[in-house]
Design a protein around this motif. Structure first.
Motif, PDB file in Angstrom:
ATOM      1  N   GLU A   1       0.772  -1.203  -0.170  1.00 12.15           N
ATOM      2  CA  GLU A   1       0.015  -0.025  -0.370  1.00 12.15           C
ATOM      3  C   GLU A   1       1.003   1.295  -0.099  1.00 12.15           C
ATOM      4  OE1 GLU A   1      -3.349   0.631   2.635  1.00 12.15           O
ATOM      5  OE2 GLU A   1      -3.133  -1.462   3.100  1.00 12.15           O
ATOM      6  N   SER A   2       0.188   2.499  -0.329  1.00 15.98           N
ATOM      7  CA  SER A   2       0.869   3.698  -0.228  1.00 15.98           C
ATOM      8  C   SER A   2       0.989   4.049   1.285  1.00 15.98           C
ATOM      9  CB  SER A   2       0.313   4.732  -0.996  1.00 15.98           C
ATOM     10  OG  SER A   2       0.793   6.003  -0.575  1.00 15.98           O
ATOM     11  N   LEU A   3       1.899   4.620   1.385  1.00 10.98           N
ATOM     12  CA  LEU A   3       2.193   5.252   3.192  1.00 10.98           C
ATOM     13  C   LEU A   3       0.907   6.572   3.195  1.00 10.98           C
ATOM     14  CD1 LEU A   3       5.826   4.962   3.901  1.00 10.98           C
ATOM     15  CD2 LEU A   3       4.031   3.764   4.958  1.00 10.98           C
ATOM     16  N   PHE A   4       0.488   6.854   2.100  1.00 13.00           N
ATOM     17  CA  PHE A   4      -0.455   7.742   2.446  1.00 13.00           C
ATOM     18  C   PHE A   4      -1.489   7.688   3.240  1.00 13.00           C
ATOM     19  CE2 PHE A   4      -4.567   9.990   0.546  1.00 13.00           C
ATOM     20  CZ  PHE A   4      -4.130  11.137   0.833  1.00 13.00           C
ATOM     21  N   GLY A   5      -2.008   6.339   3.225  1.00 12.29           N
ATOM     22  CA  GLY A   5      -3.233   6.096   4.204  1.00 12.29           C
ATOM     23  C   GLY A   5      -2.724   6.193   5.484  1.00 12.29           C
ATOM     24  N   LYS A   6      -1.631   5.773   5.937  1.00 11.88           N
ATOM     25  CA  LYS A   6      -1.122   5.993   7.486  1.00 11.88           C
ATOM     26  C   LYS A   6      -0.749   7.285   7.866  1.00 11.88           C
ATOM     27  CE  LYS A   6       0.403   1.128   8.242  1.00 11.88           C
ATOM     28  NZ  LYS A   6       1.343   0.338   8.870  1.00 11.88           N
ATOM     29  N   LEU A   7      -0.354   8.177   6.594  1.00 10.44           N
ATOM     30  CA  LEU A   7      -0.169   9.594   7.002  1.00 10.44           C
ATOM     31  C   LEU A   7      -1.316  10.402   6.895  1.00 10.44           C
ATOM     32  CD1 LEU A   7       3.073   9.681   4.856  1.00 10.44           C
ATOM     33  CD2 LEU A   7       2.931   9.665   7.283  1.00 10.44           C
ATOM     34  N   ALA A   8      -2.406   9.934   6.527  1.00 13.44           N
ATOM     35  CA  ALA A   8      -3.579  10.875   6.319  1.00 13.44           C
ATOM     36  C   ALA A   8      -4.256  11.512   7.465  1.00 13.44           C
ATOM     37  CB  ALA A   8      -4.682   9.997   5.661  1.00 13.44           C
ATOM     38  N   ASP A   9      -3.960  10.823   8.706  1.00 15.13           N
ATOM     39  CA  ASP A   9      -4.613  11.441   9.904  1.00 15.13           C
ATOM     40  C   ASP A   9      -3.643  11.372  10.952  1.00 15.13           C
ATOM     41  OD1 ASP A   9      -4.676   8.822  10.082  1.00 15.13           O
ATOM     42  OD2 ASP A   9      -6.691   8.785  11.058  1.00 15.13           O
ATOM     43  N   LEU A  10      -2.297  11.568  10.759  1.00 12.89           N
ATOM     44  CA  LEU A  10      -1.316  11.170  11.579  1.00 12.89           C
ATOM     45  C   LEU A  10      -1.245  12.318  12.626  1.00 12.89           C
ATOM     46  CD1 LEU A  10       1.060   9.346  12.419  1.00 12.89           C
ATOM     47  CD2 LEU A  10       2.602  10.757  10.709  1.00 12.89           C
ATOM     48  N   HIS A  11      -1.303  13.492  12.194  1.00 13.92           N
ATOM     49  CA  HIS A  11      -1.097  14.650  13.323  1.00 13.92           C
ATOM     50  C   HIS A  11      -1.255  16.056  12.599  1.00 13.92           C
ATOM     51  CE1 HIS A  11       1.361  17.522  15.850  1.00 13.92           C
ATOM     52  NE2 HIS A  11       1.491  16.398  16.783  1.00 13.92           N
TER      53      HIS A  11
END
Length: 431
Positions: free
Chosen positions: A249-259
């Motif tokens: 997967e793209s890391l975009f999903g994990k970064l989307a609501d990170l901080h």
């Protein structure tokens, strides 16, 4: 400053102040005209049922005027889907279809809030939009030391940002998340950093594993918690071409609501994913919890597009949309994936066979189009020129030791001859 730009800025200040602070001077000044030719033409398209004398195209017999010699090669398509201008943000149906594809292929996006993808003139254009909106002179753009050379042109030469490199691999030849974290935290005084995450990596063909992915996310979170605003850009040019147990997967999903201090931006497209390099169809997508902030970012993105290319090519957007809607799309794409995977595996088998002695090692690769040899006792440029002049073989020399080989464009039966010849050229030069 234009009132429309001020309005967008006020929205971002209220909804996501950290994102407002990430904007470049150009990013703060840009807007999409509400009362210009495009907006008036859009209004006329909806209401002018008798005569529409607004936009600069020609009409004949109720259709966009066209030449028969061109239409004869495109007869499967309605003239309105290829000759008219595409909207600045792209064909609405294509944007929706690409968003559906993104969610299907990235389950981590489920429940996350992100914008509708905006169509770009492929990925370089998407990265250029990122540079225009967020990079000012002196801003840090953090990339690994194995990188695509166009980043320097896009961010440093065009926008005056400072390129900050860290080693891609650690001592175990895994992704160097500690190096990324160190490079990020070094921007504490600036209070801002742009990070580009390109997986599968060009030039090495490397993608991190799930644990490494978590470490990357943690490094970006640490920077945000240290007070650094981070524009986290996933350059997903080769997305989907994952051949081993890396992240799929793209890391975009994990970064989307990170901080709140992290703005996740996904740059992707059909270019490599769907093997349509010359179509120049890409996308840029933002993640943010605020619908109003997302709308403001979309308007600023459309402003950049309007100011540079006006809109992307309509025919190729139509062609990609047609493919995405086809019942045969997934099956045909899976067939091409298997071809690419077999080529990557064949290269790895050859390199691990022992037949090439110790004249080179190779950087870990598990995905994408490329791999890199690390030559010993000879310069990569010398090898490149000998292969070209003596054997008619093209490769890419990167720095003193690295030779990039694009196995994507070599048929599997020819890979053995290719690497045997590279080996021959190296040994001839070593003497």
């Amino acid at each position: 400053m234009n009132p429309l730009a001020q309005q967008l800025n006020e929205t971002l200040k209220a909804e996501s102040p950290n994102v407002y602070d990430m904007l470049s001077a150009l990013g703060k000044a840009i807007y999409f005209p509400k009362e210009g030719i495009l907006s008036q033409s859009a209004e006329a398209k909806a209401k002018a049922k008798k005569f529409n004398a607004t936009i600069g195209i020609a009409i004949e017999n109720g259709q966009p005027m066209h030449l028969k010699v061109i239409q004869d090669t495109l007869s499967s398509y309605d003239p309105k889907d290829i000759y008219e201008y595409a909207p600045p943000a792209g064909k609405p149906e294509l944007r929706s279809a690409w968003r559906t594809k993104m969610v299907k292929e990235n389950p981590s996006l489920e429940g996350k809030k992100f914008s509708n993808p905006v169509a770009t003139n492929a990925l370089t254009h998407g990265l250029s939009i990122v540079a225009d909106l967020f990079a000012d002179v002196g801003d840090a753009v953090i990339i690994p030391n194995k990188n695509w050379e166009n980043y320097e042109l896009t961010f440093n030469i065009r926008r005056g940002a400072e390129i900050v490199e860290y080693p891609l691999y650690n001592e175990d030849y895994r992704f160097n998340s500690a190096g990324l974290r160190e490079a990020l935290l070094a921007q504490k005084d600036k209070g801002k950093a742009i990070v580009i995450l390109n997986f599968p990596n060009n030039p090495t063909g490397y993608s991190p594993g799930p644990k490494e992915g978590d470490e990357i996310v943690a490094a970006i979170r640490d920077a945000a918690e240290a007070g650094i605003n981070v524009v986290a850009v996933t350059d997903d040019a080769y997305f989907g071409l994952f051949f081993e147990d890396s992240l799929h997967e793209s890391l975009f999903g994990k970064l989307a609501d990170l901080h709140p201090r992290v703005l996740a931006v996904k740059v992707d497209g059909a270019t490599k994913e769907e093997y349509v390099w010359g179509f120049r169809v890409g996308f840029i997508t933002y993640a943010n919890p605020s619908d109003k902030a997302l709308a403001a970012l979309e308007q600023k993105t459309m402003g950049i597009i309007r100011a540079t290319i006006s809109s992307g090519p309509h025919p190729s957007q139509t062609f990609v949309l047609h493919a995405l809607k086809s019942a045969e799309f997934d099956e045909q794409k899976a067939e091409k994936y298997e071809v690419m995977k077999k080529r990557a595996n064949k290269v790895k088998d050859l390199l691990d066979s022992g037949r090439y002695g110790d004249v080179w090692s190779y950087y870990p690769f598990n995905s994408g189009y490329f791999m890199c040899l690390k030559l010993k006792g000879v310069s990569a440029e010398e090898v490149r020129m000998r292969l070209l002049d003596e054997y008619g073989i093209g490769t890419i020399a990167l720095g003193e030791t690295d030779l990039r080989v694009a196995f994507s464009c070599i048929e599997e039966p020819n890979l053995e001859e290719l690497f045997d010849t590279i080996y021959k050229a190296v040994t001839e030069l070593i003497g």
